[in-house]
Write an enzyme that holds these catalytic residues in place. Structure first.
Site, PDB file in Angstrom:
ATOM      1  N   GLY A  23       4.311  30.180 -29.320  1.00 11.63           N
ATOM      2  CA  GLY A  23       4.115  29.261 -30.426  1.00 11.63           C
ATOM      3  C   GLY A  23       3.129  28.175 -30.064  1.00 11.63           C
ATOM      4  N   SER A  24       3.093  27.123 -30.903  1.00 10.37           N
ATOM      5  CA  SER A  24       2.130  26.045 -30.701  1.00 10.37           C
ATOM      6  C   SER A  24       2.362  25.299 -29.402  1.00 10.37           C
ATOM      7  CB  SER A  24       2.210  25.059 -31.869  1.00 10.37           C
ATOM      8  OG  SER A  24       1.965  25.714 -33.085  1.00 10.37           O
TER       9      SER A  24
ATOM     10  N   SER B 205       6.536  29.066 -25.143  1.00  9.44           N
ATOM     11  CA  SER B 205       6.844  30.486 -25.238  1.00  9.44           C
ATOM     12  C   SER B 205       8.346  30.684 -25.383  1.00  9.44           C
ATOM     13  CB  SER B 205       6.346  31.216 -23.980  1.00  9.44           C
ATOM     14  OG  SER B 205       4.962  30.996 -23.789  1.00  9.44           O
ATOM     15  N   VAL B 206       8.721  31.806 -25.994  1.00  8.47           N
ATOM     16  CA  VAL B 206      10.132  32.134 -26.202  1.00  8.47           C
ATOM     17  C   VAL B 206      10.450  33.419 -25.448  1.00  8.47           C
ATOM     18  CG1 VAL B 206      11.922  32.636 -27.901  1.00  8.47           C
ATOM     19  CG2 VAL B 206      10.070  31.050 -28.470  1.00  8.47           C
TER      20      VAL B 206
ATOM     21  N   LYS C 286      13.414  28.835 -25.508  1.00 14.72           N
ATOM     22  CA  LYS C 286      12.114  28.283 -25.893  1.00 14.72           C
ATOM     23  C   LYS C 286      11.670  27.294 -24.820  1.00 14.72           C
ATOM     24  CE  LYS C 286       9.784  25.901 -29.717  1.00 14.72           C
ATOM     25  NZ  LYS C 286       9.975  25.348 -31.075  1.00 14.72           N
TER      26      LYS C 286
ATOM     27  N   ASP D 218       6.933  22.649 -41.371  1.00 14.06           N
ATOM     28  CA  ASP D 218       6.241  23.854 -40.886  1.00 14.06           C
ATOM     29  C   ASP D 218       6.965  25.118 -41.342  1.00 14.06           C
ATOM     30  OD1 ASP D 218       4.217  25.240 -39.627  1.00 14.06           O
ATOM     31  OD2 ASP D 218       5.093  25.123 -37.642  1.00 14.06           O
TER      32      ASP D 218
END
Length: 993
Positions: free
Chosen positions: A692-693, A696-697, A713, A818
């Site tokens: 993601g912005s 990482s997951v 996350k 978002d």
């Protein structure tokens, strides 16, 4: 002709006869129409067309229709209409079918209006030669009845909303010499039959969604001069037959998926070629030397391909060459012979643009570069492997307006040439090894708008002469070794928008003159040695959105005027020596938007900062005075003793220090870094779920007695804003609970095994991934996922309920900011869970009621889902979330992302659906969903009208939420209620069966 049309025509004929008789009775013979068929057709056109500007005001029967505006008649044919020219008159509505009754029409030009609907059948216009309906909003398919217009020479249908396939029957129009369908929504392939129109001179199909290969039959167009097929999804190789079209002057095939190499002799057979656009494809191999034989070439754009080898020196033979763009390839130049092309280009005295960025050019730039054309305006060499010093001869290119040498390994100083480039507007030298002082001669560049010298080794003080660059809008000299004070002359840069001075060795105070730079939006001075206080005059910078003064030695208090700035969204004042009361207005209301750690003297502020209250010394003195003068005579010695006791007690009480640790509550599972590393196999790529912005997951299993499957996350704290995102998500998930919100298991804020700060959030693993993966195909060969109508309704209801709770029922209104399909997760029962609160905002109800007002959020969120008012500085609002929900629901129903390439030239997902709503919705809904609806109705599981009404209702909710105007949007409580009604009705019908 339908019965209604016949009835309408009969009424118009009757009206015309009455008008004729009235005219005869009053002896006005000059106004008698010459042909009743043409009159009736024009009157019907006038009735159907909306004319707000009054362009058709002259169209009345008191005037001969041949004198009406835009109407041209042939006096030799009893006044029959031969041309109807109404371009750019502000007309709208559908085009009347009666236009097809003007059977002597040779020219019909309705271009540059706002006509909508489908193109009427014009098969009776046997004499028409020019049909121009361009720059309207016509939709539907291209009628194949156009092929009856056998005398047609020019067909202008570009810049509309036409869809469907190009009729193969168009190939029967053998007299066409101009054919333009560009900038529509056409799909399918290019019919090979178009190769039969051998008179064709200009042929444009660019800006559609065409697929398949380019037909080799187009090589039969021996009279073609201009061929445009760019901005589609064409694949395969370019047919060799196209390179034999000797009449070709312009070939435009850019932005497709074309592969293969170019023929070695292509330039030998294109003697008239002037423009060649092949950029943004997957072409490979060497650039043919023979291009130098196409002697009329002026523009060559081959950028963004996979071309290899050396740049041909044969380009030097093109005396008229003005643009050569070969950027973003793998072209090589390693030794002196491979730079021969540069010497050859000295012959191209008209050269204005030379773009070679992002290739594999190596070594020292030859000094001969200064011999290029004096008319050269753009020289782009960034993103290569250039080394050595910048050749001084570069200063001879006095016409340069744009120069990029960034992302190379250049060394040495720049003072030998920079001052001579007096016409420069854009200079990018960042990320090299340039050294020495920034020369005062840079002040010669009076027209400079953007200057990037960051990430080099420049030293010495910042030259005061920079203050004379009156037009400078962006200045980035960060990450160098600059020292001394920030010149007060910087305040002379009235147009300055961005000022980046980070990571230098600057000392002294921040100049108060910066308040004269009224357009400043981004100030970054972190990681220097600055002292003194933060200028209170910064409160005058009404455009300021980002302020980073961290890692300095600033002292004093935080000016309360900073809280008055309307768009200030990010403030980082950490690691300084600030003290005193933290403001509570403006940006300081939001703890996640500010960083203040390691300022041990700060106190107060909003409660979310968890800082100690400020001492109230003045009130203590007043209280003591009151006790001595008033209470002591009453209460005597006991009261005095009690007062002393209280003062001593307060003095001994320890002050609570600011803590960086984030707690989400004692009832959450406690995990260490090692626990999470073990659960995710040391955060291995094999366990990576997504990025993601801000991090990482990873998938994992916590090895305790419960063996919980989790999603971890991990925040990348090197990313700007990552730590604030972690704090925001902790805060949001700590205070809200709902069945359709992704619940957190725990948070971890510690250090890893190497001593670096580590922050992570741990969620229960959601087995069915995110909604995005169910709406859109991956194209990787995996089995296609599909959501049925019932599931889509249920997911929409889940999301709407979650947002309704966040906006209206959770105690403190929360704006997600978002909302998008990748942030909506699906559990084992396909229930939707809303996640990722990394940029969520908490706002008071009074602010939520002003969605159009100025705000500090800036463009937070994801392109395509951000409401339009945010781009203009609007507050984050529940109305903004409603917009994002509407877009997500439209995406679920149509299967199209809001950023789909088809959305261009004013067309977006909202008006794509709105234009077809409610009668043509099957033109926009996802084909798989359409097929499911057909099965439901064909098998009589659900009545057709019920299915149709269900789809209409869902799209209506989506459109009401995604309206471009905030005040016209439905709120989420209304939307959730309507979707629940739709769900109840739909499930009710299914249960009946």
């Amino acid at each position: 002709m339908s019965d209604n049309q016949r009835l309408k025509l009969n009424m118009l004929m009757l009206l015309a006869l009455l008008l004729l008789s009235h005219g005869v009775g009053n002896i006005r013979c000059s106004t008698v129409p010459k042909n009743s068929t043409d009159l009736l057709a024009l009157l019907d056109f006038r009735t159907t067309t909306k004319d707000p500007s009054g362009s058709l005001s002259s169209w009345n029967t008191s005037i001969d229709y041949c004198k009406w505006r835009g109407v041209v008649c042939n006096p030799n044919n009893h006044g029959r209409v031969t041309a109807l020219n109404l371009a750019n008159q502000g007309l709208s509505g559908p085009i009347a079918a009666s236009v097809g009754n003007l059977t002597f029409l040779q020219t019909l030009d309705l271009s540059t209006n706002q006509f909508t609907g489908q193109i009427p059948h014009l098969n009776s216009l046997q004499k028409i030669q020019v049909l121009n309906l361009s720059y309207n909003s016509l939709d539907g398919v291209i009628p194949d009845t156009l092929t009856n217009c056998s005398n047609l020479k020019e067909l202008h249908l570009y810049h509309n909303l036409l869809k469907g396939a190009i009729p193969r029957e168009i190939g029967l129009l053998k007299n066409l010499d101009f054919f333009a369908l560009n900038n529509n929504n056409l799909t399918g392939t290019i019919p090979p039959t178009l190769g039969n129109i051998t008179r064709l001179e200009q042929f444009y199909l660019q800006g559609n969604q065409l697929q398949g290969t380019i037909p080799k039959e187009l090589g039969q167009l021996t009279n073609i001069t201009r061929l445009g097929l760019g901005a589609n999804s064409l694949s395969g190789s370019i047919p060799v037959s196209l390179f034999n079209l000797s009449s070709l002057q312009a070939l435009e095939l850019r932005t497709n998926q074309l592969r293969g190499s170019l023929p070695n002799n292509m330039g030998d057979h294109l003697p008239n070629l002037v423009v060649l656009y092949l950029g943004d494809n997957w072409l490979e191999g060497r650039i043919p030397d023979s291009l130098g034989n196409a002697s009329l070439l002026q523009i060559v754009v081959l950028q963004s391909n996979n071309f290899t080898g050396q740049i041909p020196s044969s380009f030097g033979k093109l005396s008229s060459l003005s643009v050569l763009d070969l950027g973003l390839n793998m072209l090589e130049a390693e030794y002196s012979e491979s730079w021969e092309f540069l010497h050859a280009l000295e012959n191209c005295r008209a050269l204005g643009v030379l773009a070679l960025s992002n290739n594999q050019l190596q070594g020292v730039v030859p000094n001969s570069i200064g011999n290029l054309s004096s008319s050269l305006e753009q020289l782009l060499l960034g993103g290569n492997k250039l080394s050595g010093t910048v050749p001084p001869s570069l200063g001879k290119l006095s016409g340069l307006a744009k120069l990029t040498l960034d992302n190379n390994s250049l060394t040495g100083t720049i003072d030998g040439w920079i001052g001579n480039l007096k016409n420069l507007q854009y200079l990018n030298l960042r990320e090299n090894n340039l050294r020495g002082p920034i020369p005062p001669s840079i002040a010669n560049l009076k027209g400079l708008l953007e200057l990037y010298l960051n990430h080099n080794k420049f030293d010495s003080p910042i030259p005061r002469d920079l203050g004379s660059l009156q037009g400078l809008g962006k200045l980035d000299i960060s990450y160098n070794n600059l020292e001394g004070n920030i010149p007060t002359e910087i305040g002379n840069l009235k147009q300055l928008i961005e000022l980046h001075l980070s990571s230098n060795m600057l000392t002294g105070e921040i100049p108060s003159t910066l308040d004269q730079c009224v357009n400043l939006a981004d100030i970054r001075m972190d990681q220097n040695l600055l002292t003194g206080s933060i200028p209170a005059s910064f409160g005058k910078l009404s455009s300021l959105a980002v302020l980073n003064l961290s890692h300095n030695s600033l002292s004093g208090t935080i000016p309360t005027t900073l809280g008055d700035l309307p768009v200030l969204d990010e403030v980082d004042l950490s690691y300084n020596r600030l003290h005193g009361q933290i403001p509570t207005n403006g940006v300081f209301k939001n703890a996640t938007a500010i960083s203040l750690q390691e300022n041990w003297g700060l106190c107060g502020g909003v409660g979310d900062l968890r800082l100690p209250s400020c001492p109230t010394g003045s009130r203590k003195v007043s209280k003591q005075y009151y006790l001595v003068k008033v209470l002591i005579p009453v209460f005597g010695f006991m009261s005095l003793s009690l007062l002393i006791y209280l003062l001593l007690l307060e003095k001994k009480a320890p002050r609570r220090k600011y803590s960086e640790s984030t707690s989400v509550g004692d009832h959450f599972l406690k995990v260490s870094y090692n626990d999470l590393a073990q659960a995710t196999n040391s955060f291995s790529e094999s366990n990576l779920v997504g990025r993601g912005s801000y991090g990482s997951v990873y998938r994992g299993t916590i090895k305790d007695e419960s063996k919980i499957e989790v999603a971890v996350k991990v925040f990348n704290l090197e990313m700007r804003g990552a730590e604030r995102s972690f704090m925001a998500e902790c805060e949001a998930l700590r205070s809200i609970q709902h069945r359709n919100l992704l619940s957190i298991i725990t948070a971890c804020s510690t250090v890893d095994n190497t001593g670096n700060v580590f922050k992570a959030l741990v969620y229960e693993l959601v087995p069915n991934g995110n909604l995005d993966s169910w709406i859109h195909h991956k194209g990787d060969g995996t089995a296609t996922k599909f959501l049925g109508l019932t599931q889509k309704i249920s997911i929409a209801a889940n999301i709407a309920d979650a947002l309704d709770y966040l906006h209206h029922d959770c105690g403190r209104p929360t704006v997600h900011c978002d909302l998008k399909p990748s942030n909506i997760l699906l559990d084992e029962d396909m229930n939707a869970l809303l996640g990722d609160f990394g940029i969520a905002r908490f706002y008071a109800t009074s602010r939520l009621t002003l969605p159009g007002s100025i705000s500090s959020i800036g463009l937070k969120g994801t392109i395509g889902y951000i409401p339009p008012e945010y781009a203009q500085g609007g507050h984050p609002s529940i109305s903004g979330d409603a917009y994002s929900f509407g877009i997500v629901l439209l995406e679920m129903m149509t299967g199209k992302r809001p950023t789909d390439p088809m959305f261009m030239d004013g067309l977006d997902l909202f008006n794509f659906v709105e234009c077809n709503f409610p009668h043509e919705i099957y033109h926009v809904i996802d084909p798989q969903l359409e097929e499911e609806c057909k099965i439901l109705t064909q098998t009589k599981m659900v009545p057709e009208n019920v299915v149709h009404q269900c789809l209409v209702s869902l799209l209506q909710v989506a459109l009401s939420c995604a309206h471009p105007v905030p005040s016209k949007r439905a709120n989420m409580k209304e939307a959730a209620s309507k979707i629940q009604d739709i769900k109840t009705l739909h499930l009710g019908w299914k249960l009946k069966k």
